[in-house]
Design a protein around this motif. Structure first.
Motif, PDB file in Angstrom:
ATOM      1  N   ARG A   8     -77.469 -54.084  27.260  1.00  0.00           N
ATOM      2  CA  ARG A   8     -78.389 -53.155  27.914  1.00  0.00           C
ATOM      3  C   ARG A   8     -77.764 -51.773  27.914  1.00  0.00           C
ATOM      4  NH1 ARG A   8     -80.463 -56.206  33.148  1.00  0.00           N
ATOM      5  NH2 ARG A   8     -79.020 -54.692  33.980  1.00  0.00           N
ATOM      6  N   THR A  83     -82.633 -52.748  24.593  1.00  0.00           N
ATOM      7  CA  THR A  83     -83.046 -52.833  25.984  1.00  0.00           C
ATOM      8  C   THR A  83     -82.361 -51.703  26.748  1.00  0.00           C
ATOM      9  OG1 THR A  83     -83.345 -55.213  25.877  1.00  0.00           O
ATOM     10  CG2 THR A  83     -83.032 -54.271  28.065  1.00  0.00           C
ATOM     11  N   THR A  93     -87.536 -53.052  27.227  1.00  0.00           N
ATOM     12  CA  THR A  93     -87.171 -53.470  25.875  1.00  0.00           C
ATOM     13  C   THR A  93     -88.194 -52.897  24.912  1.00  0.00           C
ATOM     14  OG1 THR A  93     -86.169 -55.507  26.660  1.00  0.00           O
ATOM     15  CG2 THR A  93     -86.785 -55.440  24.337  1.00  0.00           C
TER      16      THR A  93
END
Length: 115
Positions: A8, A83, A93
């Motif tokens: 992420r 993401t 995402t």
């Protein structure tokens, strides 16, 4: 073998100098102008008028979520398959295909990632 876990990366609201500003500056951006607010830089001698974003989202790269923090190494556009997480921990995402879309969700803490 593909892993179900994706790294992420940070998504931050930044000003025209790529410094982090409060997320409220990027909330409810108009759909026109590619979803960004622009300031008129003037034409300087009757030529074309140039614009640049006042506030926009910055995806990935280094820096942090702290107000005034400079960001670099990322992009003004999200990358398909990545993401991104806001300072509030909301994750998004980017899905590919015709007419790219952002799929929202909720993630854990807002710190970390983006290195």
């Amino acid at each position: 073998m593909l892993s179900g876990c994706q790294k992420r990366e940070m998504q931050r609201c930044v000003d025209e100098n790529n410094r982090v500003v409060d997320d409220s500056f990027c909330a409810n951006l108009p759909v026109a102008n590619n979803g960004q607010q622009y300031q008129n830089l003037g034409s300087g001698g009757g030529g074309p008028v140039y614009y640049r974003p006042l506030y926009h989202y910055y995806y990935g790269g280094g820096g942090g979520y702290g107000l005034g923090t400079p960001v670099s190494g990322g992009s003004d556009r999200p990358i398909e398959g990545h993401t991104y997480v806001t300072s509030k921990g909301v994750s998004t995402t980017v899905r590919g295909g015709f007419g790219r879309t952002l799929m929202g969700g909720h993630g854990g803490g807002g710190e970390g990632g983006g290195e």
